[in-house]
Design an enzyme around this catalytic site. Structure first.
Site, PDB file in Angstrom:
ATOM      1  NE  ARG A 101      23.110   4.597 -16.425  1.00 10.05           N
ATOM      2  CZ  ARG A 101      22.296   3.649 -15.975  1.00 10.05           C
ATOM      3  NH1 ARG A 101      21.837   3.718 -14.720  1.00 10.05           N
ATOM      4  NH2 ARG A 101      21.941   2.635 -16.731  1.00 10.05           N
ATOM      5  CG  ASN A 154      18.881  -2.888 -10.693  1.00  8.33           C
ATOM      6  OD1 ASN A 154      18.108  -1.939 -10.768  1.00  8.33           O
ATOM      7  ND2 ASN A 154      19.482  -3.405 -11.744  1.00  8.33           N
ATOM      8  CG  ASP A 204      16.145  -4.150 -13.227  1.00  8.64           C
ATOM      9  OD1 ASP A 204      16.467  -3.292 -12.396  1.00  8.64           O
ATOM     10  OD2 ASP A 204      16.198  -3.928 -14.461  1.00  8.64           O
TER      11      ASP A 204
END
Ligand SMILES: O=C(O)[C@H](O)[C@@H](O)[C@H](O)[C@H](O)CO
Ligand SMILES: [Zn+2]
EC number: 3.1.1.17
Length: 299
Positions: A101, A154, A204
């Site tokens: 994904r 990310n 992140d």
């Protein structure tokens, strides 16, 4: 010194809250819950959150020049009409990788939508390695792949002069920079500009401020950190009351407030009872620095 204040503005208990984006026109913060398959919009005027449910993990949301939004949904780039709650596919990648994904995505200063993929996680940060790639969706809806072998695609943003692209592959434990060609959208010359300390855990989401410094949300680190990409030094640490801080953006009046998303996915009952705001959205004021307005997708 300014005094930093942190407030939980929505304790929605998102599975994986991500991709905060300030929508100036609406005076609202957009974000997604990847695991909860929702695009959310928090109104600064009412304090209420509206959510639109979608049929696959939605991992990023961006503004669109023609109005409304674009999202990354499963392995698709898609358009989202908010009022109509209508989702239409723009482009589909990796049809041969059903376990993949999209993850984080953001629009560049010229209106191109950058987003990368990853294998679906078995649990946080546990997944089949090297399955992801980084892509760009152009305004004519064509898609280009930059590179593959990504673990967890990310944080991304661009330098103020648009000559550098910053990128994080979380499991490489590095904040990277590339030379950026704003004319073509091409990237080159990858290098590391910062390696997190142990307690900062997993890098992140990321955003740039008006001084060209980088803000990185540290997943499992419960903080956002401010970095100087020129010197590779950490300039500031702001701790939050949740461990799984996932991403950050500037918004609010003059982009002087920072918004931070968080996750609760993968936390057990005991952990959740210690951090009841896990999966909430936080507003940080008093940082004394502003952010850059988000760029809308040009297509
Ligand atoms: O939002 C993301 O970037 C991923 O989808 C998340 O699952 C976490 O960040 C990841 O687990 C950290 O390693
Ligand atoms: Zn992320």
């Amino acid at each position: 010194m300014s005094s930093v204040k942190i407030e939980c503005i929505a304790s929605e208990g998102y599975g994986i809250g991500e991709s905060p984006v300030w929508d100036e026109k609406e005076g609202a913060l957009l974000c997604v819950d990847i695991a909860g398959r929702k695009v959310c919009r928090w109104s600064s005027l009412t304090g209420q959150v509206q959510a639109i449910s979608v049929d696959a993990p939605v991992s990023s949301v961006a503004l669109r020049k023609s109005g409304d939004y674009v999202i990354t949904l499963g392995t698709r780039f898609a358009a989202l009409k908010w009022k109509e709650q209508l989702v239409t596919t723009i482009a589909h990648v990796e049809k041969d990788k059903p376990n993949n994904r999209f993850n984080d995505g953001k629009v560049d200063p010229a209106g191109r939508y950058f987003a990368g993929t990853m294998a679906e996680e078995v649990r946080p940060a546990v997944l089949e390695r090297h399955q992801g790639s980084l892509y760009t969706l152009f305004s004519d809806f064509s898609v280009v792949k930059h590179f593959d072998q990504v673990d967890i695609s990310n944080g991304l943003d661009w330098s103020l002069d648009h000559k550098t692209f910053f990128y994080i592959d979380s499991l490489s434990y590095s904040v990277d920079a590339f030379d950026y060609d704003i004319q073509t959208g091409k990237i080159a010359n990858r290098r590391s500009v910062y390696r997190p300390e142990k307690e900062e855990s997993i890098p992140d989401g990321m955003c740039v401020d008006t001084e060209g410094k980088l803000w990185v949300a540290c997943y499992n680190g419960g903080r956002v950190i401010r970095l100087d990409p020129e010197t590779g030094k950490r300039l500031q640490t702001v701790k939050l009351p949740v461990d799984k801080t996932t991403s950050c953006c500037f918004g609010g009046k003059d982009y002087s407030e920072m918004y931070v998303t968080s996750a609760s996915y993968g936390m057990d009952k005991e952990w959740l009872s210690r951090q009841p705001q896990a999966g909430g959205i936080f507003k940080i004021t008093g940082l004394g620095v502003k952010g850059v307005p988000p760029y809308p997708f040009a297509g």
